[in-house]
Enzyme design. Structure first.
Site, PDB file in Angstrom:
ATOM      1  N   CYS A   2      46.954  -5.515  49.164  1.00  0.00           N
ATOM      2  CA  CYS A   2      45.985  -5.537  50.240  1.00  0.00           C
ATOM      3  C   CYS A   2      45.128  -6.788  50.124  1.00  0.00           C
ATOM      4  CB  CYS A   2      45.107  -4.288  50.189  1.00  0.00           C
ATOM      5  SG  CYS A   2      46.041  -2.735  50.144  1.00  0.00           S
ATOM      6  N   ARG A  54      44.562  -3.229  54.675  1.00  0.00           N
ATOM      7  CA  ARG A  54      45.442  -2.388  53.863  1.00  0.00           C
ATOM      8  C   ARG A  54      46.911  -2.527  54.238  1.00  0.00           C
ATOM      9  NH1 ARG A  54      46.175   4.165  53.534  1.00  0.00           N
ATOM     10  NH2 ARG A  54      47.216   4.178  51.504  1.00  0.00           N
ATOM     11  N   ILE A  58      51.126   3.795  49.001  1.00  0.00           N
ATOM     12  CA  ILE A  58      50.984   5.114  48.377  1.00  0.00           C
ATOM     13  C   ILE A  58      49.946   5.918  49.161  1.00  0.00           C
ATOM     14  CG2 ILE A  58      50.328   6.345  46.260  1.00  0.00           C
ATOM     15  CD1 ILE A  58      52.893   4.792  45.923  1.00  0.00           C
ATOM     16  N   ASN A  78      42.719  -4.035  45.267  1.00  0.00           N
ATOM     17  CA  ASN A  78      43.995  -4.627  45.656  1.00  0.00           C
ATOM     18  C   ASN A  78      44.952  -4.510  44.480  1.00  0.00           C
ATOM     19  OD1 ASN A  78      46.097  -6.266  46.644  1.00  0.00           O
ATOM     20  ND2 ASN A  78      45.104  -8.120  45.869  1.00  0.00           N
ATOM     21  N   GLY A  79      46.095  -3.869  44.680  1.00  0.00           N
ATOM     22  CA  GLY A  79      47.084  -3.769  43.616  1.00  0.00           C
ATOM     23  C   GLY A  79      47.751  -2.410  43.578  1.00  0.00           C
ATOM     24  N   GLU A  80      48.318  -2.100  42.438  1.00  0.00           N
ATOM     25  CA  GLU A  80      48.975  -0.814  42.208  1.00  0.00           C
ATOM     26  C   GLU A  80      48.710  -0.376  40.771  1.00  0.00           C
ATOM     27  OE1 GLU A  80      50.460   0.926  44.470  1.00  0.00           O
ATOM     28  OE2 GLU A  80      50.882  -0.540  46.053  1.00  0.00           O
ATOM     29  N   ASP A 104      46.276   6.028  44.234  1.00  0.00           N
ATOM     30  CA  ASP A 104      45.790   5.425  42.996  1.00  0.00           C
ATOM     31  C   ASP A 104      44.400   4.828  43.123  1.00  0.00           C
ATOM     32  OD1 ASP A 104      46.694   3.426  44.688  1.00  0.00           O
ATOM     33  OD2 ASP A 104      47.718   2.267  43.129  1.00  0.00           O
ATOM     34  N   SER A 365      60.445  -8.353  41.173  1.00  0.00           N
ATOM     35  CA  SER A 365      60.788  -9.737  40.873  1.00  0.00           C
ATOM     36  C   SER A 365      60.590 -10.001  39.389  1.00  0.00           C
ATOM     37  CB  SER A 365      59.930 -10.679  41.729  1.00  0.00           C
ATOM     38  OG  SER A 365      60.387 -12.012  41.648  1.00  0.00           O
ATOM     39  N   GLY A 366      61.186 -11.093  38.887  1.00  0.00           N
ATOM     40  CA  GLY A 366      61.274 -11.317  37.452  1.00  0.00           C
ATOM     41  C   GLY A 366      60.225 -12.198  36.829  1.00  0.00           C
TER      42      GLY A 366
END
Length: 645
Positions: A2, A54, A58, A78-80, A104, A365-366
């Site tokens: 977000c 937003r 989730i 902002n995030g997870e 969350d 992603s790596g």
């Protein structure tokens, strides 16, 4: 994923914010629309403002922000947080915490309410958040351990502003030209990015990774470091190390797959993205992967990625980027970054994210694997120079003098120069564009040396080997300043959430104690040896044993074609000549285009600054609103996506 914006007034008894400020705050928040097009909320109060854009991942129907908790806190986040369900259960069991949502965000608010700063190391995920305590008038903000999610700060006479991107703070700061930070520019010319905590705006700073702030009216900002990564090689049994890596990465991918929206993955030719894809397809058999390449021969990994996808049974959608795509979208890309980054790999990443956003809302992603597991070839340099490094000081001084008198191009001169130069002076990051001597020739101002950024990092790793020191430098500079910025901005440009399973607490713990001989063993030409061994039987053998490439970009070729024409025009018309000797750089470009030495990285670095300068300072290049409404995720048939301007 977000976009957040916040303001708290430093004035005593500030009262309601006036209509002019409210309008300006709302307009600034609108510049973050690409980060979260699903919902917009703004809340104004006496001396404070919170805004949120937003991208619903989730608890999509609820978990609206700004979020309020315990009649005390207002939070924007902002995030997870991937372990929010476990934390929620503990908060209920131990504190009888009450929740009104299933997401969350409220768990983070409750964790901070009950545990304070001690909550931060318990958050498994990526985050940047602001929490305002209405009871005390205190504002708290924090950023995740590795800097996956951004947070900018601006302190003025009116109060404190915070935002997910610098563009949300620019309207409240002095004009970019008047406040251009030349120290930041000098470091950009070395590193190809502006290192934390600086930005090119003198008054706007980034909160460094693993840091938090406390702000009080009259007390200003107090910054504290809550996390410090450590790479301390230990004695470990190889098979135990491999198993620990395998278990940690498997658990991390499992956690990162949780979402209420479609999830896909990026896939290149390397072991990092292949490992994530191989583990993710176990969780999601219909996994969709995405890759990118260029039409120029030798600059595409699409065929290798397709072979990997076929072996793993994964559907792959490739994207081919043309020169026309680059010319059309490059101003937009630089505008999205806020500060320039001269890493050309962000260009295919932009188009890769654009394609992926048509099918999914989240991608894995790596990023982070190279820094944690020793993935860059340059990390082998201390091993190759070990014979010289062990010589007595007097003999090393003699060899250094010999190297200085040997003509340019003589075989062995570079080896002697590097071997007799201390690591602190020799290695200052992955890019290293202009060395100190040439940088002094290019700049029209004086500045601190690059060691102002790296000296304390070497001091903090004085007791470990040179390879671990180099990784530590990159963890604090290259990773948060280049890799994670481009990952965040290029994905968020298309309202796509990018998740990085390697930058996970458990994966970091599995990597932190690896000895150098398990990362870069003698006689082995590949890097990240321990990771490759851990992925035996999981990743196709053709990838597991291959050398690192990573989406390669044809910058050398670009500058010899129509993009080179465009760059020459940009340099010749730029108004940044009072900062950089642009005629000297045009000379480098002419030499490169005539088939001489490869000057592409130096020319590209200056050109990207000039493009930023034209957009942010001169306003001679106007980027039309680059933030279109998100295209709804569709289940398209796989095929070749060719992006046109």
């Amino acid at each position: 994923m977000c976009g957040l914006s916040a303001f708290v007034s430093s004035r005593p008894d500030p009262g309601p914010l006036d209509a002019t400020f409210r309008e300006a705050f709302a307009a600034a928040l609108a510049t973050l629309h690409h980060r979260g097009p699903d919902d917009t909320q703004i809340e104004f109060g006496d001396g404070f403002a919170f805004g949120f854009k937003r991208l619903a991942i989730i608890d999509r129907e609820h978990s609206v922000q700004p979020l309020h908790y315990a009649d005390r806190w207002t939070v924007v986040f902002n995030g997870e947080i991937y372990n929010y369900r476990e934390l929620r259960a503990e908060l209920i069991r131990v504190h009888n915490a009450v929740f009104a949502t299933e997401g969350d965000s409220e768990v983070l608010a409750a964790a901070f309410h009950y545990w304070g700063e001690a909550a931060l190391p318990r958050l498994r995920g990526m985050f940047a958040f602001v929490a305002y305590d209405h009871r005390t008038g205190t504002l708290h903000a924090a950023r995740d351990a590795f800097g996956i999610k951004p947070l900018y700060m601006l302190e003025t006479a009116d109060g404190l502003f915070l935002g997910s991107e610098r563009k949300a703070l620019d309207p409240f700061a002095a004009p970019a030209g008047a406040a251009l930070e030349t120290e930041a520019l000098a470091h950009y010319l070395t590193f190809q990015f502006v290192p934390d905590p600086m930005s090119l705006h003198r008054h706007i700073r980034r909160l460094p990774p693993g840091h938090r702030i406390i702000w009080t009216p009259g007390g200003g900002v107090r910054m504290h470091r809550w996390f410090r990564p450590s790479l301390r090689p230990l004695r470990v049994e190889p098979e135990d190390a491999y198993q620990r890596i395998r278990e940690a990465l498997t658990a991390s991918v499992h956690a990162h797959m949780h979402a209420e929206v479609p999830v896909g993955t990026f896939l290149s030719s390397g072991v990092d993205s292949s490992a994530i894809a191989a583990l993710a397809v176990r969780e999601k058999p219909d996994l969709h992967a995405f890759t990118a390449g260029f039409a120029a021969q030798g600059y595409s990994e699409i065929e290798i990625a397709q072979d990997t996808a076929n072996q793993l049974g994964i559907r792959l959608t490739p994207t081919v980027v043309s020169d026309e795509d680059v010319l059309t979208h490059l101003p937009r890309i630089i505008q999205l970054l806020d500060d320039p980054i001269a890493d050309p790999s962000l260009i295919p990443l932009f188009f890769l994210a654009q394609t992926a956003s048509r099918f999914v809302t989240v991608v894995l992603s790596g990023e982070g694997s190279d820094e944690l597991f020793g993935g860059y070839t340059i990390y082998r340099e201390p091993l190759s120079l070990d014979r010289v490094d062990r010589l007595p000081p007097g003999m090393k001084r003699g060899l250094k003098h010999l190297a200085e008198v040997l003509p340019e191009g003589v075989r062995g001169r570079s080896f002697l120069e590097r071997g007799t130069t201390p690591i602190e002076q020799r290695y200052y990051g992955n890019a290293r564009i202009f060395d100190p001597e040439e940088k002094a020739r290019v700049m029209r101002f004086t500045s601190q040396p690059h060691t102002a950024i790296t000296a304390h990092l070497y001091a903090e790793t004085a007791d470990v080997d040179h390879v671990a020191s180099m990784q530590y430098v990159d963890l604090h500079t290259w990773l948060p300043g280049d890799i994670l910025v481009k990952a965040d901005r290029m994905s968020m440009a298309h309202s796509l959430e990018l998740r990085v399973p390697f930058l996970d607490q458990q994966v970091y713990a599995a990597a932190a104690g690896l000895p150098t001989d398990l990362k870069l063993p003698p006689g082995v030409t590949t890097t990240k040896h321990a990771l490759r061994e851990a992925m035996k039987g999981i990743v196709p053998e053709s990838v597991r044993s291959a050398k690192k490439l990573g989406f390669p970009t044809p910058t050398r070729l670009w500058l010899r074609g129509q993009i080179g024409d465009w760059v020459d025009h940009l340099l010749s018309t730029s108004q940044a000549g009072d900062l950089i000797d642009l005629e000297y750089v045009r000379g480098l470009l002419a030499e490169h285009r005539a088939g001489g030495a490869d000057r592409s990285r130096k020319v590209w670095t200056v050109a990207m600054f000039c493009l930023w300068h034209a957009i942010a300072v001169e306003r001679s290049i106007i980027v039309d609103d680059p933030l279109p409404t998100r295209v709804p995720v569709q289940r398209q048939e796989p095929g070749l996506s060719h992006v046109f301007g």
